[in-house]
Structure formats: C-alpha cells, structure tokens
Design an enzyme around this catalytic site. Sequence first.
Site, mmCIF file in Angstrom:
data_model
loop_
_atom_site.group_PDB
_atom_site.id
_atom_site.type_symbol
_atom_site.label_atom_id
_atom_site.label_comp_id
_atom_site.label_asym_id
_atom_site.label_seq_id
_atom_site.Cartn_x
_atom_site.Cartn_y
_atom_site.Cartn_z
ATOM 1 N N ASP A 326 0.860 -1.181 0.000
ATOM 2 C CA ASP A 326 0.000 0.000 0.000
ATOM 3 C C ASP A 326 0.892 1.224 0.000
ATOM 4 O O ASP A 326 2.028 1.159 0.453
ATOM 5 C CB ASP A 326 -0.803 0.059 1.307
ATOM 6 C CG ASP A 326 -2.002 -0.851 1.252
ATOM 7 O OD1 ASP A 326 -2.328 -1.322 0.167
ATOM 8 O OD2 ASP A 326 -2.599 -1.068 2.321
ATOM 9 N N ASP A 619 -5.175 -3.360 4.756
ATOM 10 C CA ASP A 619 -5.677 -2.944 6.064
ATOM 11 C C ASP A 619 -7.195 -3.057 6.212
ATOM 12 O O ASP A 619 -7.703 -3.277 7.285
ATOM 13 C CB ASP A 619 -5.223 -1.499 6.390
ATOM 14 C CG ASP A 619 -5.446 -0.548 5.232
ATOM 15 O OD1 ASP A 619 -6.222 -0.884 4.325
ATOM 16 O OD2 ASP A 619 -4.839 0.546 5.236
ATOM 17 N N ASP A 623 -9.712 -6.023 1.951
ATOM 18 C CA ASP A 623 -8.386 -6.525 1.577
ATOM 19 C C ASP A 623 -8.192 -7.986 1.985
ATOM 20 O O ASP A 623 -7.267 -8.650 1.513
ATOM 21 C CB ASP A 623 -7.278 -5.697 2.246
ATOM 22 C CG ASP A 623 -7.179 -4.309 1.658
ATOM 23 O OD1 ASP A 623 -7.575 -4.156 0.492
ATOM 24 O OD2 ASP A 623 -6.717 -3.388 2.352
HETATM 25 P P1 ATP Z 1 -3.438 2.902 -0.108
HETATM 26 O O1 ATP Z 1 -3.598 3.092 1.352
HETATM 27 O O2 ATP Z 1 -4.023 1.636 -0.618
HETATM 28 O O3 ATP Z 1 -2.080 3.180 -0.580
HETATM 29 P P2 ATP Z 1 -5.080 5.147 -0.462
HETATM 30 O O4 ATP Z 1 -5.195 5.270 0.979
HETATM 31 O O5 ATP Z 1 -4.557 6.313 -1.193
HETATM 32 O O6 ATP Z 1 -4.268 3.962 -0.928
HETATM 33 P P3 ATP Z 1 -7.887 4.918 -0.559
HETATM 34 O O7 ATP Z 1 -7.920 5.132 0.878
HETATM 35 O O8 ATP Z 1 -8.686 3.823 -1.162
HETATM 36 O O9 ATP Z 1 -6.466 4.698 -1.096
HETATM 37 O O10 ATP Z 1 -8.265 6.290 -1.242
HETATM 38 C C1 ATP Z 1 -8.539 6.412 -2.607
HETATM 39 C C2 ATP Z 1 -9.029 7.798 -2.904
HETATM 40 O O11 ATP Z 1 -10.228 8.035 -2.205
HETATM 41 C C3 ATP Z 1 -8.066 8.897 -2.462
HETATM 42 O O12 ATP Z 1 -7.197 9.246 -3.495
HETATM 43 C C4 ATP Z 1 -8.992 10.049 -2.140
HETATM 44 O O13 ATP Z 1 -9.262 10.814 -3.284
HETATM 45 C C5 ATP Z 1 -10.283 9.362 -1.727
HETATM 46 N N1 ATP Z 1 -10.416 9.311 -0.269
HETATM 47 C C6 ATP Z 1 -9.535 8.827 0.621
HETATM 48 N N2 ATP Z 1 -9.994 8.931 1.870
HETATM 49 C C7 ATP Z 1 -11.209 9.504 1.785
HETATM 50 C C8 ATP Z 1 -12.209 9.875 2.744
HETATM 51 N N3 ATP Z 1 -12.035 9.665 4.040
HETATM 52 N N4 ATP Z 1 -13.321 10.440 2.284
HETATM 53 C C9 ATP Z 1 -13.502 10.653 0.982
HETATM 54 N N5 ATP Z 1 -12.615 10.320 0.041
HETATM 55 C C10 ATP Z 1 -11.470 9.764 0.420
#
Ligand code: ATP
Length: 879
Positions: A326, A619, A623
């Site tokens: 991740d 996490d 997953d």
């Molecule tokens: P990883 O942890 O797998 O590396 P990530 O944390 O960037 O990836 P996600 O958490 O799935 O992946 O987030 C994907 C997208 O969703 C982000 O790029 C953001 O634009 C949006 N996002 C993340 N967190 C939130 C939230 N709490 N509320 C709304 N949108 C969110």
Amino acid sequence: MNWHQQSQEELEKILNVTASTGLTKSQAKKRMKQHGLNQLEEKKKIPSWLLFLRQFQDMMILLLIGATLVSAALGEYIDALTIVFIVLLNGILGFIQENKAEKSLDALKELASPTMKVKRDGHWITIPSVEAVPGDIVKLYGGDKVSADIRLLSVNSVSAEESALTGESYPVQKSNDRLKDTNVPIGERVNMAFAGTLVTKGDAVGVIVATGMKTEMGKIAHLLSDSVKSETPLQKRLAHLGTILITGALILTALVVIIGIMQGQPFYKMILSGVSLAVAAIPEGLPAIVTVVLALGVQRMIKRQAIVRHLPAVETLGCASVICSDKTGTLTQNKMKVTALWNPSGITFRSSKKGFSKSSYENLLSFSVLCNQAAMDTTEENENVQGDSTELALIEAAQSAGISLNRLFSSYRVEKVFPFDSERKRMTVIVRDKMGKAFVVTKGAPDVLLDLTTTIMERGRAEKLSAIKKENIYRAIEDMASRALRTIAVAYRPLDKGETIKDVTKAEKNLSFIGMEGMIDPPRPEVKEAIQECRSAGIKTIMITGDHKLTAAAIAKDIGLLPEYGKVVTGREWEQASLQDKRRLLQRVYVFARVSPEDKLNIVRELRNAGHVVAMTGDGVNDAPALKAADIGIAMGKTGTDVAKEAAALILRDDNFSTIRSAIKEGRNIYDNIRKFIRYMLASNVGEILVMLFAVMLGMPLPLVPIQILWINLITDGLPAMALGLDQPEEDGMKRPPRSASESIFANGMGWKIISRGFLIGLVTLIGFMTSLHEQPNDLIRAQTIAFSILVMAQLIHVFDCRTSQTIFDRPPFENKYLTGSVLSSILLLVLVIYTPIFQPIFHTVALSVSEWILVLTLAAIPTFALAGQYLFKTEKKE
Ligand code: ATP
C-alpha cells in the site's frame, strides 16, 4: 437467558447498567472478579515433568538405558553410572530447548491480543478485550473482530460474518429489533453479535451479555487452536528427512556392530558401542533446535515491529520475490497536510505555517468538514480529534482558515452517513440546516466525483459543467497530482422538499462540483533505502494504491520505486487488459493506481501464476481475500482492521514498509541459520560413524569407547549447534536472489559439504588413532584419547566453517559470541576429562603431551582448511 427477546430497558435492568453512561470503574472491577477474564480457556498444557520424561521415550535412548543396565549387571558400574548421567544431561538439555520453544511461542500469542471500545463512567475508552465484562456498553466498527457476545442496541448498516460459529460465510445483516420467538437459531439472532465473528461493515453500539467461556463460542468449547504453532514446510521436510537419517544411521551402525563381531570383537562391547553410536548419530535434537531457532527469530522480528501470526510465514518470507505494498501510511508517513485549494476562482498554495484564507474557499472547507467521519466523532464524543488522516487534514485546513467545528455542527445536523469505502472512493452525508433545508454532501476522489456531477458552483450559482470546464478541472487534478498531492473533491446537491434518501446511489447524482483540496503525505525517510535493498535482494516492490495515477507515480519516483522503464497502470486499465496483456504488463508494472480491493486479489493471483512468491499488504475488510490469497499476507498493526489482521500471516506494528524488509532479512537469516546447524550436526555425525566403520573394516580396535561417543554427542551437538542458530546474518544475505520455495535443504552444495567434511573428520580421526597405535602399540587408551580429542576438535573447528556459505576465511570467525563461548566451554570440558585424574578412568582417557596435541590440532584442522584452500583456489581462478 434469551437476550434477543429483551427490550433495551429490560436489558439495562437485568445487566444493571445505563446505556448512556456505561458501567462505572468499580462495577467493572467487581464483575471482573465475578466473571473472570474475557477469554477462552486453552487446551491443557503438557506438564513440565511429562515434557522432561518425554525426552527419554526415544527408542534408541531406551535401548541405551537397557544396555547400560546390562553393563551394570556385568559389574561395569562406573561406565553404567556415567552413561546414565550423560543420558540425563542430554534429557535436561532437550527439555530446556523444548520448554524455551514453548514459552517463546506463548509470548507471541499475547502480542496479538485485541482491544475493544467500551463506555465506562460516561466516556468511551479503549481496553484490552480480555478486560470486558457483562454489562459493558461497547462500540463496534466495520472490520472489528467481536470479542464477547453482544446484544445490539443501535446499528448503522451492520453486517457480520459468522462462519466461525455457524459455518455460513455469507455476511448476515444485523438489526437492533427485538425478536419474538424464544428458540431462534444462532445464525438468525440478528440483533446479537457473537464472540469470534467479524463485523464486515457498518457500526453499532451494544451491551455485552456474555464473556469468556460463557459466550456461544465458549459453549461449543472450541479450544483455542494455535495458529502460531503450525509447522513450517521446513519442519515437515525435516520430519521426513529424520526418518531417512535414522534409517541410514541405524544401517551404518548395524554394519559397524556386525563387522566388529565378525572381526572377533566381544559381542556385548560391540552392542553397547553400536547403541551409543546410534544415539550419537541420530540427530534427535534437530526438531527442537529448529523450533527454538524459529521462535527466537520470531522474537527478533517482534523487536523490529513485525509480528508473525503463522510460523510458516517465517520461511516463506525468505522466498518472497515481490512485495505489493500500500502507499498511504506504509510507504508514506500518513501525516497529511492540505497545501493546495482549487475552485473555479483559482488555485491557492499554502506557505509553510500559515493557514488558508476563508474568503473564496469557505464552502469547500466547510463542506469537507461536514462530510467527515473524524469531525463527527470529534464533536460527538468531545475527545481529542482522532480518525483517518485524510479527514484530519481536511479539518485542520478548515480550522486554519478560522472555521470552528462546534459552530458548524451547531448550524448543521448530519442526518445520514454513507461512510467512505475504498471501493467507491467517496463518502456522502445528508445534512440539514437550521431552516430545515436538507442537502447531500459528497467528498471523494475528484475523477470519481466528476462522473456524478452535472453542474459546478461559481460565484454562489450552479453553472452547467461544460466540456471546457470539465477539462479545466482535469487539468487542475493533474497539476496537483503531479506535485505528489493527494486530491479530494467536494460536491453537493440541495434536496427537494420532502425528498428522502435511503439508497446512496439516489443521493449521489446531479451533484454540483464545489472544489478540490490537495494534500501532501511525505514519504517515510527510510523507505528509499529499504526499496533499494529489496531490489538488490532480487525482490521487486510494487505500489498498489487507491490514489490517483499521477500522485502515485510522483511519490513512486521520489522513493526510487519507479524506474525509467517502469509502468503505472490503473485499476481500470488492468481490468480491461486481456490475460496475455496482463502477463506482459506484470513484467514492467511498478505502480497500480486507483485500484479497488477486488483488483488487488486479481493482481496477487496473476503474480502467483507468473511464479512469484508474493507478499501483500492490506488494512481494510475488503483486503482480506487478497491477504489470504498472497503467500504472505501482511496487515497493518495501527490502521488495520481486525478482519485484515485475522487474514494476515504477518502484522506490521508500525505500518512501515521498511519493517517488511527487516522481516524478510530476518526470515532469510533464520533459514540460513537452520541450514548452518543441520550442516554442522550431520557432518559431525557422519564423521563419528565413519571413524568407527573404517576401524572395524580394517580389523582395528574401536577408536572410541561408548562413553566418549556419548560425551561427544552431548558437548558438540548441544550448545555449539544452538549457537549456530543464533548466528548473525551473512553480509550477502540481502544481495542474493530469493531462494525457490521448493529448494532442498541441501541445495547449493550443502550435501557435498556435509559428506566431504564428515568423511574427512572420520578419516583424520582414524589417522590420528592409527599413528598413535603405531608408535605405542600397547597403549590403546592413549590412541583412543587422541581419536577422541581429534574428533571433538575437528568438529569444534568445523563449526566456524558452517557459519558461511563460502569459506571460513570469509567471515571474522569470532563474531558470534555465543558460538565462541560454547566452543571454549566445550574445549574446557575436553581438557577436563583428559587431565583430571578422577575423570580419566571414567572417560578412559590419559593426559596428552604437547607433541600429541600438535598432532591432534593439525589433523583436526584438515577437514575445514583443506577444502577451504581448494575453494580459494577455485575463486581465484574465476576472478
Ligand atoms: P493505499 O492506502 O491503498 O495506498 P489510499 O489510501 O490512497 O491507498 P484509498 O484510501 O482507497 O487509497 O483512497 C482512494 C481515494 O479516495 C483517495 O485518493 C482520495 O481521493 C479518496 N479518499 C480517501 N480517503 C477519503 C475519505 N475519508 N473520504 C472521501 N474520500 C477519500
């Protein structure tokens, strides 16, 4: 008690608790005394005395004891007593080793202990789940493992997976409604959450009705199965190898005895020698040492923040050829900070400490806080702000512009929440203002939100989102993303009067785009070097992230993960690729962006199909399938859900990528060390058997008496072998490619080394024996003392050679202080039995002269140094 039939009032009465305040501390303490810890009882342990006695149940040891009794009956009391003493010492050593293995494995279990959020004295606090008592008011979140039987009082779209209890793996929808019937099967008691099951989504508040063995799980008395103790592939292979080795040792020993008797040696003497030889040659200590080494290695991993949940993972780690990691929190610090705001009036970047100005971004900043789980939790519970770091960054940005959370939430009421999930990549709430007007607010990945948007807010008015305006937004997204910023967009829609929303898809349509926030999440400083080290160890690191392609690529470049020729592929591109294209892509792809957890599963499968051994991090609840499908599932200790941890073989306490590197390094070292002492023990045993075999074949007297054989077995197989298991990693440990999972224990020439060194040890011992006998034909005891000393010294020199896969000259020999210490003490013991008058008759020894010692040491050094010379010569030629 039929908890599912009671109303909340009845429950509060029976359990003597008020749901709004929870139990008091003193109530909880009293109940703890009454009900005990909230845990399942474990299988009864084997008592120590039995463990000790088990050391002697080995067939050969019993035979030896039998033979000793015979020698006692024949009047050889000293011999008999000494053998009994040595056998006892051997047993004690085995017992200590097994006990230690057992204890260190137990310590592992404690680390995995879960926590629970309960209300005590009116406040939500987090406690270890074992301290929960009946009557505790608890909060459950999607991803939690339920640790007690709980009657649900309020639920928000909760499902639970109860297969551990019911066998049904499809999640059950939960409610807080009272059930009428008395006899409802467990699987249908939908207003209950049971210990041992998993909350797959939603959140709920409930009251604990049963803990520990009184839970439904406890009742069916599934005694805790020790996942930690499952055998590793190596242990299984060793068990198989053990039978081959035992058969081999027995055949050779029998040969020694038969030939000896045919040559006219006394029958009884040959039997006792044979049995002693068999006891010495059978590596009975091997499984215990392997377990100890695995367990100690696992403890070292814990010190480096990696918790192993399944022992076999220790070995598999050493075979890993790809790490799918991740991004957020693992490769980066997860310390997000909003540094850029965009809306149609323009983009603003924030300079280091200053906040944003509210004037043109008030809607964007306020709405990002209204649609924000962390902000809601904060005001509701009046606690310090805590929650998802993306959301915390949005709160901080709003606060920096002077927006107050309390004021905001007193003007707007959040009526419904559709939480964020990484599959949808957005979150939506329905809020109502003081005038009674309701609207939908959505925040999420900008490219995803744009598909749901038809207008854009400009100067307070919703304008049509023309192709040009859309193009502008895309350019702004790319601009932010290529600066490694994570982007979040906010959109909204006023609800029509009387419009109620039940289904999230009905809410998220015809939205009006408000703007975007861009946040930095700096990479972890140690990650660059860790990725580099993995690369030189032949391990490819692939970033798998839900984030935007450009953001991911920018960070990947920054940390040295994405080489020039490397490809960045999005989840959508991956989905659309043909099987053939996927295989081709896999060779060049370093970053997967905008992926969903489902894609993760597919990526793992394809990587494995391509022959990789895959370590995969995760996490969230979603997953779990990918973690299970990977060769090594790795869950995040801090941000990971219980569901992910449950599915993983390894947990990173600090969520840090470089911990995976350390675990792999340790995994490789553990395997190397196991090979080291197997090599040492087997070469020693081959030497012991061969010297006896050669002697009887040549019609000579036996070079070793039974007590000497047993003594050698005790002092050389015990501590030095153990110390090899604690050896430091070799320098090239992370410079060679991962080993193949199907590789034999004897790979890379180890089989040859065992046989050649063993043969030489046997040969030089025989030469020493013959030389002495030649010079003083009447002094058999002297010749035997020399043979005994050569055999011991040859093994104690050879043990240093076993530390390296190259030659003894390649490593500073005395680095491993356990090994140096154990070798010194073994030498001391040898000197003791040779020079002390009371031991001389017992061990059949005499004091040796200086010239005899020179002979002993010269011969003893040959097996190690002769072949090292040959190796050196070879490498020189190569160079
Ligand atoms: P990883 O942890 O797998 O590396 P990530 O944390 O960037 O990836 P996600 O958490 O799935 O992946 O987030 C994907 C997208 O969703 C982000 O790029 C953001 O634009 C949006 N996002 C993340 N967190 C939130 C939230 N709490 N509320 C709304 N949108 C969110």
